[in-house]
Design a protein around this motif. Structure first.
Motif, short mmCIF file in Angstrom:
data_model
loop_
_atom_site.label_atom_id
_atom_site.label_comp_id
_atom_site.label_asym_id
_atom_site.label_seq_id
_atom_site.Cartn_x
_atom_site.Cartn_y
_atom_site.Cartn_z
N THR A 198 0.84 -1.19 0.00
CA THR A 198 0.00 0.00 0.00
C THR A 198 0.88 1.24 0.00
OG1 THR A 198 -0.13 -0.20 2.41
CG2 THR A 198 -2.07 -0.87 1.16
N GLN A 199 0.44 2.23 -0.76
CA GLN A 199 1.11 3.52 -0.74
C GLN A 199 0.01 4.58 -0.79
OE1 GLN A 199 4.08 4.21 -3.83
NE2 GLN A 199 5.57 4.53 -2.21
N TRP A 200 -0.09 5.35 0.26
CA TRP A 200 -1.13 6.38 0.31
C TRP A 200 -0.78 7.52 -0.62
CZ3 TRP A 200 -5.50 6.29 3.54
CH2 TRP A 200 -5.53 5.26 4.49
N PRO A 201 -1.69 7.88 -1.50
CA PRO A 201 -1.44 9.07 -2.32
C PRO A 201 -1.65 10.32 -1.48
CG PRO A 201 -3.59 8.15 -2.84
CD PRO A 201 -2.96 7.24 -1.81
N VAL A 202 -0.80 11.31 -1.64
CA VAL A 202 -0.82 12.51 -0.83
C VAL A 202 -0.79 13.74 -1.74
CG1 VAL A 202 0.45 13.84 0.91
CG2 VAL A 202 0.35 11.35 1.09
N ALA A 203 -1.56 14.74 -1.39
CA ALA A 203 -1.52 16.01 -2.12
C ALA A 203 -0.69 17.02 -1.34
CB ALA A 203 -2.93 16.55 -2.32
N LEU A 204 0.08 17.81 -2.05
CA LEU A 204 0.89 18.86 -1.41
C LEU A 204 0.38 20.22 -1.88
CD1 LEU A 204 3.53 19.89 0.07
CD2 LEU A 204 4.67 19.64 -2.14
N ARG B 195 3.07 8.69 -1.05
CA ARG B 195 3.64 9.28 -2.26
C ARG B 195 2.88 10.55 -2.62
NH1 ARG B 195 3.94 8.14 -8.14
NH2 ARG B 195 2.16 6.79 -7.90
N ILE B 196 3.63 11.61 -2.82
CA ILE B 196 3.00 12.86 -3.24
C ILE B 196 2.65 12.74 -4.71
CG2 ILE B 196 3.34 15.35 -3.53
CD1 ILE B 196 5.24 15.26 -1.12
N VAL B 197 1.34 12.83 -4.98
CA VAL B 197 0.87 12.60 -6.35
C VAL B 197 0.31 13.86 -7.01
CG1 VAL B 197 0.36 10.16 -5.95
CG2 VAL B 197 -1.42 11.87 -5.55
N GLU B 198 0.10 14.90 -6.20
CA GLU B 198 -0.36 16.17 -6.75
C GLU B 198 0.31 17.28 -5.98
OE1 GLU B 198 -2.36 16.87 -9.24
OE2 GLU B 198 -3.58 15.06 -9.59
N ALA B 199 0.68 18.36 -6.67
CA ALA B 199 1.26 19.53 -6.00
C ALA B 199 0.61 20.79 -6.54
CB ALA B 199 2.77 19.56 -6.20
N PHE B 200 0.23 21.67 -5.62
CA PHE B 200 -0.48 22.89 -5.99
C PHE B 200 0.24 24.12 -5.41
CE2 PHE B 200 -3.50 19.44 -5.52
CZ PHE B 200 -4.23 19.50 -6.70
N SER C 28 -10.31 11.64 -7.06
CA SER C 28 -9.12 10.79 -7.12
C SER C 28 -8.98 9.87 -5.91
CB SER C 28 -7.88 11.68 -7.19
OG SER C 28 -7.76 12.39 -5.99
N GLY C 29 -9.75 10.14 -4.85
CA GLY C 29 -9.60 9.31 -3.67
C GLY C 29 -8.40 9.66 -2.81
N VAL C 30 -7.77 10.79 -3.05
CA VAL C 30 -6.68 11.22 -2.17
C VAL C 30 -7.29 11.68 -0.85
CG1 VAL C 30 -4.77 12.84 -1.86
CG2 VAL C 30 -5.26 11.93 -4.13
N LYS C 31 -6.78 11.15 0.24
CA LYS C 31 -7.39 11.42 1.55
C LYS C 31 -6.47 12.21 2.47
CE LYS C 31 -11.36 9.09 1.33
NZ LYS C 31 -11.62 9.72 0.01
#
Lengths: 219, 219
Positions: free
Chosen positions: A91-97, A119-124, A153-156
DNA sequence: CACTGTGAATTGGTTCACAGCC
DNA sequence: GGCTGTGAACCAATTCACAGTG
Protein backbone atom coordinates in the motif's frame (compact mmCIF):
# COMPACT_ATOMS: atom_id res chain seq x y z
CA UNK A 1 -17.06 -9.87 29.24
CA UNK A 2 -13.84 -11.12 27.90
CA UNK A 3 -12.16 -8.31 26.04
CA UNK A 4 -9.72 -9.87 23.65
CA UNK A 5 -7.39 -7.53 21.84
CA UNK A 6 -8.83 -5.98 18.71
CA UNK A 7 -12.51 -6.66 19.09
CA UNK A 8 -13.42 -4.45 16.16
CA UNK A 9 -14.73 -1.46 18.08
CA UNK A 10 -13.41 1.84 16.89
CA UNK A 11 -12.21 4.52 19.20
CA UNK A 12 -11.00 2.07 21.76
CA UNK A 13 -7.30 2.66 21.22
CA UNK A 14 -6.04 5.88 22.81
CA UNK A 15 -4.55 8.36 20.36
CA UNK A 16 -1.35 8.41 22.35
CA UNK A 17 -0.95 4.69 21.75
CA UNK A 18 -1.53 5.02 18.03
CA UNK A 19 1.04 7.79 18.02
CA UNK A 20 3.69 5.46 19.41
CA UNK A 21 3.16 2.70 16.90
CA UNK A 22 5.11 4.48 14.14
CA UNK A 23 7.94 4.97 16.63
CA UNK A 24 8.06 1.26 17.31
CA UNK A 25 7.93 0.56 13.61
CA UNK A 26 10.90 2.83 13.02
CA UNK A 27 12.96 1.09 15.63
CA UNK A 28 12.02 -2.34 14.33
CA UNK A 29 13.03 -1.45 10.80
CA UNK A 30 16.37 -0.29 12.12
CA UNK A 31 16.86 -3.53 14.07
CA UNK A 32 15.85 -5.48 11.01
CA UNK A 33 18.43 -3.68 8.91
CA UNK A 34 21.01 -4.68 11.51
CA UNK A 35 20.07 -8.30 11.07
CA UNK A 36 18.48 -8.59 14.51
CA UNK A 37 15.63 -11.06 14.43
CA UNK A 38 14.33 -11.15 17.96
CA UNK A 39 13.75 -8.32 20.42
CA UNK A 40 12.24 -8.20 23.91
CA UNK A 41 10.12 -5.36 25.22
CA UNK A 42 12.98 -4.59 27.54
CA UNK A 43 15.52 -4.22 24.74
CA UNK A 44 13.18 -2.18 22.60
CA UNK A 45 12.40 -0.01 25.59
CA UNK A 46 16.07 0.62 26.28
CA UNK A 47 16.50 1.72 22.68
CA UNK A 48 13.58 4.14 22.76
CA UNK A 49 13.51 5.27 26.38
CA UNK A 50 10.11 3.75 26.90
CA UNK A 51 9.28 1.32 29.69
CA UNK A 52 8.89 -2.33 28.70
CA UNK A 53 5.46 -2.43 30.29
CA UNK A 54 4.34 0.47 28.14
CA UNK A 55 5.45 -1.26 24.99
CA UNK A 56 3.75 -4.52 25.90
CA UNK A 57 0.53 -2.78 26.83
CA UNK A 58 0.53 -0.66 23.69
CA UNK A 59 0.98 -3.68 21.48
CA UNK A 60 -1.68 -5.60 23.37
CA UNK A 61 -4.30 -3.14 22.09
CA UNK A 62 -3.83 -4.63 18.65
CA UNK A 63 -3.02 -8.24 19.23
CA UNK A 64 -0.66 -10.75 20.75
CA UNK A 65 2.49 -10.50 18.73
CA UNK A 66 5.10 -11.88 21.09
CA UNK A 67 6.28 -15.26 22.28
CA UNK A 68 6.59 -15.80 26.01
CA UNK A 69 10.11 -16.50 27.05
CA UNK A 70 11.47 -15.13 23.77
CA UNK A 71 10.23 -11.68 22.89
CA UNK A 72 9.04 -10.39 19.52
CA UNK A 73 10.21 -11.50 16.11
CA UNK A 74 11.36 -8.25 14.58
CA UNK A 75 10.10 -8.88 11.10
CA UNK A 76 6.81 -10.30 12.24
CA UNK A 77 6.12 -7.40 14.59
CA UNK A 78 7.03 -4.76 12.07
CA UNK A 79 4.69 -6.34 9.54
CA UNK A 80 1.94 -6.44 12.12
CA UNK A 81 2.35 -2.76 12.96
CA UNK A 82 2.39 -1.83 9.30
CA UNK A 83 -0.81 -3.75 8.90
CA UNK A 84 -2.40 -2.01 11.87
CA UNK A 85 -1.43 1.43 10.64
CA UNK A 86 -2.44 0.73 7.09
CA UNK A 87 1.02 1.20 5.68
CA UNK A 88 1.67 -2.40 4.80
CA UNK A 89 4.11 -3.12 1.99
CA UNK A 90 2.17 -2.86 -1.20
CA UNK A 91 0.00 0.00 0.00
CA UNK A 92 1.11 3.52 -0.74
CA UNK A 93 -1.13 6.38 0.31
CA UNK A 94 -1.44 9.07 -2.32
CA UNK A 95 -0.82 12.51 -0.83
CA UNK A 96 -1.52 16.01 -2.12
CA UNK A 97 0.89 18.86 -1.41
CA UNK A 98 -0.21 22.48 -1.29
CA UNK A 99 2.49 25.12 -1.33
CA UNK A 100 5.69 24.66 -3.25
CA UNK A 101 7.95 27.20 -1.62
CA UNK A 102 11.35 26.13 -0.36
CA UNK A 103 9.80 23.91 2.30
CA UNK A 104 7.34 22.34 -0.14
CA UNK A 105 10.16 21.63 -2.56
CA UNK A 106 12.20 20.04 0.17
CA UNK A 107 9.23 17.80 0.99
CA UNK A 108 8.82 16.87 -2.67
CA UNK A 109 12.39 15.65 -2.66
CA UNK A 110 12.18 13.86 0.68
CA UNK A 111 12.87 10.21 -0.05
CA UNK A 112 11.35 8.78 3.13
CA UNK A 113 7.73 9.28 2.15
CA UNK A 114 8.04 6.71 -0.59
CA UNK A 115 9.83 4.23 1.62
CA UNK A 116 7.31 4.46 4.40
CA UNK A 117 3.99 4.22 2.64
CA UNK A 118 3.24 7.62 1.12
CA UNK A 119 3.64 9.28 -2.26
CA UNK A 120 3.00 12.86 -3.24
CA UNK A 121 0.87 12.60 -6.35
CA UNK A 122 -0.36 16.17 -6.75
CA UNK A 123 1.26 19.53 -6.00
CA UNK A 124 -0.48 22.89 -5.99
CA UNK A 125 0.58 26.50 -5.57
CA UNK A 126 -0.87 29.96 -6.00
CA UNK A 127 2.29 31.51 -7.34
CA UNK A 128 1.99 31.82 -11.15
CA UNK A 129 5.74 31.47 -11.56
CA UNK A 130 5.58 27.98 -10.05
CA UNK A 131 2.56 26.75 -11.99
CA UNK A 132 3.36 24.34 -14.76
CA UNK A 133 6.84 23.75 -13.41
CA UNK A 134 7.80 20.10 -13.30
CA UNK A 135 9.41 18.79 -10.13
CA UNK A 136 10.25 15.16 -9.54
CA UNK A 137 7.80 13.83 -12.10
CA UNK A 138 5.00 16.14 -10.99
CA UNK A 139 3.56 19.23 -12.60
CA UNK A 140 2.70 22.02 -10.19
CA UNK A 141 -0.96 22.92 -10.66
CA UNK A 142 -2.86 26.09 -9.82
CA UNK A 143 -4.73 25.90 -6.57
CA UNK A 144 -8.09 26.49 -8.19
CA UNK A 145 -7.78 23.07 -9.78
CA UNK A 146 -7.49 21.51 -6.34
CA UNK A 147 -11.10 20.51 -5.94
CA UNK A 148 -11.39 19.12 -9.43
CA UNK A 149 -8.14 17.18 -9.13
CA UNK A 150 -8.75 15.68 -5.70
CA UNK A 151 -12.50 15.15 -5.47
CA UNK A 152 -12.61 12.12 -7.67
CA UNK A 153 -9.12 10.79 -7.12
CA UNK A 154 -9.60 9.31 -3.67
CA UNK A 155 -6.68 11.22 -2.17
CA UNK A 156 -7.39 11.42 1.55
CA UNK A 157 -4.22 12.94 2.96
CA UNK A 158 -2.70 16.35 2.25
CA UNK A 159 0.37 18.28 3.28
CA UNK A 160 0.01 22.03 3.69
CA UNK A 161 3.12 24.16 3.34
CA UNK A 162 1.73 27.64 2.77
CA UNK A 163 2.05 30.85 4.79
CA UNK A 164 0.03 30.99 7.98
CA UNK A 165 -2.31 33.57 6.56
CA UNK A 166 -3.45 31.17 3.85
CA UNK A 167 -3.58 27.99 5.87
CA UNK A 168 -7.22 28.09 6.96
CA UNK A 169 -8.48 28.81 3.49
CA UNK A 170 -6.37 26.07 1.95
CA UNK A 171 -7.45 23.56 4.57
CA UNK A 172 -11.09 24.45 3.96
CA UNK A 173 -10.64 23.78 0.26
CA UNK A 174 -8.91 20.49 0.93
CA UNK A 175 -11.71 19.33 3.18
CA UNK A 176 -14.27 20.32 0.57
CA UNK A 177 -12.33 18.13 -1.84
CA UNK A 178 -12.62 15.13 0.49
CA UNK A 179 -9.32 15.23 2.37
CA UNK A 180 -9.51 13.50 5.78
CA UNK A 181 -6.05 14.16 7.22
CA UNK A 182 -3.80 17.19 6.99
CA UNK A 183 -0.15 17.46 7.86
CA UNK A 184 0.13 21.18 8.46
CA UNK A 185 3.43 23.05 8.32
CA UNK A 186 1.87 26.50 8.46
CA UNK A 187 2.35 28.39 11.74
CA UNK A 188 -1.38 28.47 12.31
CA UNK A 189 -3.55 25.71 13.69
CA UNK A 190 -6.50 25.40 11.32
CA UNK A 191 -9.99 24.63 12.55
CA UNK A 192 -11.47 21.49 11.04
CA UNK A 193 -14.77 19.63 11.38
CA UNK A 194 -15.10 16.34 13.25
CA UNK A 195 -13.77 13.42 11.31
CA UNK A 196 -10.81 15.32 9.92
CA UNK A 197 -7.40 14.93 11.53
CA UNK A 198 -4.76 17.61 11.63
CA UNK A 199 -1.20 17.22 12.70
CA UNK A 200 0.67 20.48 13.13
CA UNK A 201 4.40 20.71 12.63
CA UNK A 202 5.68 23.97 13.95
CA UNK A 203 9.35 24.31 14.77
CA UNK A 204 8.85 27.61 16.55
CA UNK A 205 6.46 26.11 19.09
CA UNK A 206 8.96 23.34 19.80
CA UNK A 207 11.82 25.79 20.15
CA UNK A 208 9.85 28.02 22.49
CA UNK A 209 8.97 25.12 24.76
CA UNK A 210 12.59 24.00 24.81
CA UNK A 211 13.75 27.53 25.54
CA UNK A 212 11.77 27.37 28.77
CA UNK A 213 13.69 24.33 29.93
CA UNK A 214 17.08 25.57 28.76
CA UNK A 215 16.49 28.76 30.66
CA UNK A 216 15.88 26.61 33.72
CA UNK A 217 12.10 26.58 34.03
CA UNK A 218 10.34 29.00 36.34
CA UNK A 219 12.81 31.49 37.74
CA UNK B 1 1.43 23.00 52.44
CA UNK B 2 0.03 25.86 50.54
CA UNK B 3 1.16 25.73 46.94
CA UNK B 4 0.80 29.20 45.50
CA UNK B 5 1.41 29.75 41.83
CA UNK B 6 5.04 30.03 40.83
CA UNK B 7 6.79 29.29 44.07
CA UNK B 8 10.18 29.08 42.41
CA UNK B 9 10.57 25.32 42.48
CA UNK B 10 11.69 23.81 39.24
CA UNK B 11 10.11 20.76 37.72
CA UNK B 12 6.73 21.59 39.13
CA UNK B 13 5.13 22.53 35.84
CA UNK B 14 4.14 19.52 33.74
CA UNK B 15 5.81 19.35 30.34
CA UNK B 16 2.44 19.20 28.67
CA UNK B 17 1.55 22.56 30.17
CA UNK B 18 4.80 24.14 29.02
CA UNK B 19 4.07 22.74 25.59
CA UNK B 20 0.77 24.59 25.41
CA UNK B 21 2.17 27.98 26.34
CA UNK B 22 3.59 28.65 22.88
CA UNK B 23 0.19 27.76 21.43
CA UNK B 24 -1.48 30.33 23.63
CA UNK B 25 1.17 32.86 22.69
CA UNK B 26 0.52 32.27 19.00
CA UNK B 27 -3.18 32.83 19.40
CA UNK B 28 -2.64 35.96 21.49
CA UNK B 29 -0.33 37.47 18.91
CA UNK B 30 -2.97 36.83 16.27
CA UNK B 31 -5.66 38.46 18.42
CA UNK B 32 -3.35 41.35 19.07
CA UNK B 33 -2.78 41.85 15.37
CA UNK B 34 -6.55 42.00 14.96
CA UNK B 35 -6.73 44.81 17.46
CA UNK B 36 -8.45 42.70 20.11
CA UNK B 37 -7.41 43.84 23.57
CA UNK B 38 -9.32 41.59 25.91
CA UNK B 39 -9.98 37.87 25.76
CA UNK B 40 -11.65 35.43 28.15
CA UNK B 41 -10.53 31.87 28.69
CA UNK B 42 -13.76 30.85 27.02
CA UNK B 43 -13.04 32.83 23.84
CA UNK B 44 -9.46 31.68 23.67
CA UNK B 45 -10.61 28.13 24.22
CA UNK B 46 -13.12 28.34 21.39
CA UNK B 47 -10.36 29.55 19.10
CA UNK B 48 -7.98 26.74 20.02
CA UNK B 49 -10.33 23.86 20.82
CA UNK B 50 -9.13 23.78 24.39
CA UNK B 51 -11.44 23.93 27.41
CA UNK B 52 -11.53 27.23 29.30
CA UNK B 53 -10.71 25.41 32.54
CA UNK B 54 -7.60 23.97 30.97
CA UNK B 55 -6.41 27.37 29.87
CA UNK B 56 -7.03 28.94 33.26
CA UNK B 57 -5.29 26.12 35.08
CA UNK B 58 -2.33 26.16 32.72
CA UNK B 59 -1.83 29.87 33.19
CA UNK B 60 -2.20 29.56 36.95
CA UNK B 61 1.02 27.54 37.08
CA UNK B 62 2.88 30.70 36.23
CA UNK B 63 0.92 33.48 37.82
CA UNK B 64 -2.35 35.34 38.00
CA UNK B 65 -2.64 37.17 34.76
CA UNK B 66 -6.39 37.75 34.43
CA UNK B 67 -8.98 40.10 35.84
CA UNK B 68 -12.12 38.62 37.31
CA UNK B 69 -15.21 39.61 35.42
CA UNK B 70 -13.14 40.74 32.43
CA UNK B 71 -10.72 38.16 31.16
CA UNK B 72 -7.09 38.61 30.08
CA UNK B 73 -5.57 41.67 28.49
CA UNK B 74 -4.15 40.29 25.29
CA UNK B 75 -0.98 42.30 25.26
CA UNK B 76 -0.30 41.81 28.93
CA UNK B 77 -0.80 38.07 28.76
CA UNK B 78 1.32 37.62 25.67
CA UNK B 79 4.13 39.54 27.33
CA UNK B 80 3.81 37.41 30.42
CA UNK B 81 3.99 34.18 28.43
CA UNK B 82 7.00 35.44 26.50
CA UNK B 83 8.63 36.21 29.79
CA UNK B 84 7.86 32.76 31.18
CA UNK B 85 9.20 30.99 28.11
CA UNK B 86 12.26 33.19 27.89
CA UNK B 87 11.41 34.63 24.51
CA UNK B 88 10.60 38.12 25.64
CA UNK B 89 11.09 40.92 23.15
CA UNK B 90 14.71 41.87 23.27
CA UNK B 91 15.92 38.33 23.78
CA UNK B 92 16.84 36.31 20.76
CA UNK B 93 18.20 32.82 21.27
CA UNK B 94 21.16 32.04 19.04
CA UNK B 95 20.70 28.73 17.27
CA UNK B 96 23.11 26.46 15.40
CA UNK B 97 22.00 24.57 12.31
CA UNK B 98 23.63 21.33 11.22
CA UNK B 99 22.83 20.06 7.75
CA UNK B 100 22.25 22.44 4.88
CA UNK B 101 20.43 20.21 2.42
CA UNK B 102 17.16 21.37 0.94
CA UNK B 103 15.43 21.21 4.31
CA UNK B 104 18.25 23.03 6.08
CA UNK B 105 18.20 25.74 3.44
CA UNK B 106 14.46 26.11 3.80
CA UNK B 107 14.95 26.54 7.55
CA UNK B 108 17.65 29.15 6.99
CA UNK B 109 15.18 31.15 4.99
CA UNK B 110 12.27 30.69 7.39
CA UNK B 111 11.32 34.15 8.58
CA UNK B 112 9.41 33.09 11.70
CA UNK B 113 12.44 32.16 13.76
CA UNK B 114 13.55 35.76 13.89
CA UNK B 115 10.11 37.04 14.75
CA UNK B 116 9.59 34.61 17.56
CA UNK B 117 12.79 34.77 19.50
CA UNK B 118 15.40 32.71 17.64
CA UNK B 119 18.17 33.35 15.16
CA UNK B 120 20.34 30.90 13.31
CA UNK B 121 23.87 32.15 13.89
CA UNK B 122 25.95 29.20 12.71
CA UNK B 123 25.42 26.64 9.96
CA UNK B 124 27.44 23.48 9.41
CA UNK B 125 27.54 20.73 6.83
CA UNK B 126 29.77 17.82 5.87
CA UNK B 127 29.34 18.25 2.15
CA UNK B 128 32.46 20.00 0.77
CA UNK B 129 30.44 21.61 -2.00
CA UNK B 130 28.38 23.47 0.60
CA UNK B 131 31.25 24.60 2.78
CA UNK B 132 32.15 28.24 2.45
CA UNK B 133 28.92 29.00 0.68
CA UNK B 134 27.18 32.09 1.97
CA UNK B 135 23.46 31.88 2.68
CA UNK B 136 21.44 34.65 4.25
CA UNK B 137 24.42 36.37 5.84
CA UNK B 138 25.91 33.11 7.10
CA UNK B 139 28.90 31.13 5.90
CA UNK B 140 28.45 27.38 5.94
CA UNK B 141 31.24 25.84 7.98
CA UNK B 142 32.66 22.34 8.02
CA UNK B 143 31.27 20.17 10.74
CA UNK B 144 34.64 19.58 12.34
CA UNK B 145 34.66 23.24 13.37
CA UNK B 146 31.45 22.67 15.28
CA UNK B 147 32.99 22.17 18.68
CA UNK B 148 35.35 25.06 18.34
CA UNK B 149 32.63 27.39 17.09
CA UNK B 150 29.99 26.53 19.66
CA UNK B 151 31.87 25.70 22.84
CA UNK B 152 32.69 29.25 23.73
CA UNK B 153 29.82 31.02 22.06
CA UNK B 154 27.06 30.19 24.53
CA UNK B 155 24.80 28.72 21.85
CA UNK B 156 22.49 26.33 23.71
CA UNK B 157 20.00 25.31 21.00
CA UNK B 158 20.65 23.46 17.75
CA UNK B 159 18.62 22.30 14.80
CA UNK B 160 19.63 19.02 13.18
CA UNK B 161 18.68 18.47 9.56
CA UNK B 162 20.97 15.64 8.49
CA UNK B 163 20.20 12.11 7.26
CA UNK B 164 19.05 9.67 9.91
CA UNK B 165 22.28 7.72 9.70
CA UNK B 166 24.28 10.74 10.85
CA UNK B 167 21.90 12.09 13.45
CA UNK B 168 23.27 10.35 16.54
CA UNK B 169 26.83 11.30 15.77
CA UNK B 170 25.92 14.91 15.10
CA UNK B 171 23.85 15.14 18.28
CA UNK B 172 26.73 13.70 20.28
CA UNK B 173 29.04 16.37 18.91
CA UNK B 174 26.53 19.08 19.66
CA UNK B 175 26.17 17.95 23.24
CA UNK B 176 29.93 17.84 23.64
CA UNK B 177 29.92 21.45 22.46
CA UNK B 178 27.48 22.46 25.18
CA UNK B 179 24.13 22.31 23.37
CA UNK B 180 21.20 21.76 25.75
CA UNK B 181 18.26 21.49 23.33
CA UNK B 182 17.99 19.91 19.91
CA UNK B 183 15.26 20.29 17.36
CA UNK B 184 15.74 17.14 15.35
CA UNK B 185 14.45 16.72 11.81
CA UNK B 186 16.28 13.48 11.15
CA UNK B 187 14.10 10.35 11.00
CA UNK B 188 15.92 8.88 13.95
CA UNK B 189 15.35 9.65 17.61
CA UNK B 190 18.78 10.30 19.12
CA UNK B 191 19.70 9.21 22.61
CA UNK B 192 20.78 12.05 24.86
CA UNK B 193 21.92 12.35 28.48
CA UNK B 194 19.75 13.82 31.22
CA UNK B 195 19.56 17.56 31.07
CA UNK B 196 19.40 17.71 27.30
CA UNK B 197 16.07 18.15 25.57
CA UNK B 198 15.22 16.77 22.15
CA UNK B 199 12.17 17.54 20.11
CA UNK B 200 11.72 15.32 17.09
CA UNK B 201 9.95 16.52 13.99
CA UNK B 202 9.17 13.60 11.76
CA UNK B 203 6.48 13.97 9.12
CA UNK B 204 6.42 10.27 8.38
CA UNK B 205 5.49 9.37 11.94
CA UNK B 206 2.66 11.88 11.83
CA UNK B 207 1.43 10.62 8.49
CA UNK B 208 1.50 7.01 9.64
CA UNK B 209 -0.53 7.79 12.74
CA UNK B 210 -3.06 9.72 10.67
CA UNK B 211 -3.25 6.88 8.14
CA UNK B 212 -4.52 4.67 10.94
CA UNK B 213 -7.44 7.00 11.60
CA UNK B 214 -8.21 7.66 7.94
CA UNK B 215 -8.32 3.94 7.37
CA UNK B 216 -10.90 3.81 10.16
CA UNK B 217 -8.87 2.53 13.09
CA UNK B 218 -8.90 -1.12 13.97
CA UNK B 219 -10.76 -3.05 11.31
C1' DC C 1 12.99 -19.67 33.40
C1' DA C 2 12.67 -15.61 30.71
C1' DC C 3 9.45 -13.50 28.67
C1' DT C 4 4.56 -11.81 27.27
C1' DG C 5 -0.10 -10.21 28.21
C1' DT C 6 -3.03 -8.04 31.31
C1' DG C 7 -5.99 -6.88 35.45
C1' DA C 8 -5.07 -3.88 39.45
C1' DA C 9 -2.75 -0.05 41.48
C1' DT C 10 -0.85 4.16 40.84
C1' DT C 11 0.37 8.39 38.90
C1' DG C 12 -0.59 12.34 36.17
C1' DG C 13 -3.69 15.33 33.63
C1' DT C 14 -8.20 17.31 32.82
C1' DT C 15 -12.55 19.03 34.10
C1' DC C 16 -15.80 20.48 37.59
C1' DA C 17 -17.71 23.66 40.51
C1' DC C 18 -17.55 27.36 43.31
C1' DA C 19 -15.46 31.06 46.36
C1' DG C 20 -13.65 35.49 45.54
C1' DC C 21 -13.30 39.59 42.96
C1' DC C 22 -14.05 43.32 39.52
C1' DG D 1 -23.11 39.27 36.48
C1' DG D 2 -19.20 37.59 34.46
C1' DC D 3 -15.02 35.90 34.85
C1' DT D 4 -10.65 34.20 37.15
C1' DG D 5 -8.12 31.06 40.10
C1' DT D 6 -8.06 26.78 42.33
C1' DG D 7 -9.00 22.80 45.45
C1' DA D 8 -11.64 18.56 44.73
C1' DA D 9 -13.45 15.08 41.75
C1' DC D 10 -12.84 12.69 37.86
C1' DC D 11 -10.80 10.41 34.05
C1' DA D 12 -6.89 8.71 31.32
C1' DA D 13 -2.40 6.92 30.96
C1' DT D 14 1.42 4.60 32.92
C1' DT D 15 3.49 1.26 35.74
C1' DC D 16 3.27 -2.69 38.71
C1' DA D 17 3.11 -7.34 39.54
C1' DC D 18 2.09 -11.75 38.48
C1' DA D 19 -0.40 -15.63 36.21
C1' DG D 20 0.32 -18.07 32.08
C1' DT D 21 3.22 -19.99 28.50
C1' DG D 22 6.67 -21.65 24.97
Amino acid sequence: MQKTANNGFEGEVPDVVVGRMPIYLRALLLLNSQGIELVSSHELGALLDITPAQIRKDLSYFGRFGKQGKGYRVHHLSSAIREVLGVGPGTQWPVALVGVGSLGLALLGYPNFGREGFRIVEAFDVNPSQIGRRVGGLTIRPINELNEALSQSGVKIAIVAVPGSQAQQVVDQLIAAGIKAVLNYAPYSPRVPDGVRVSNIDPVLSLQAMAYFVKGGTN
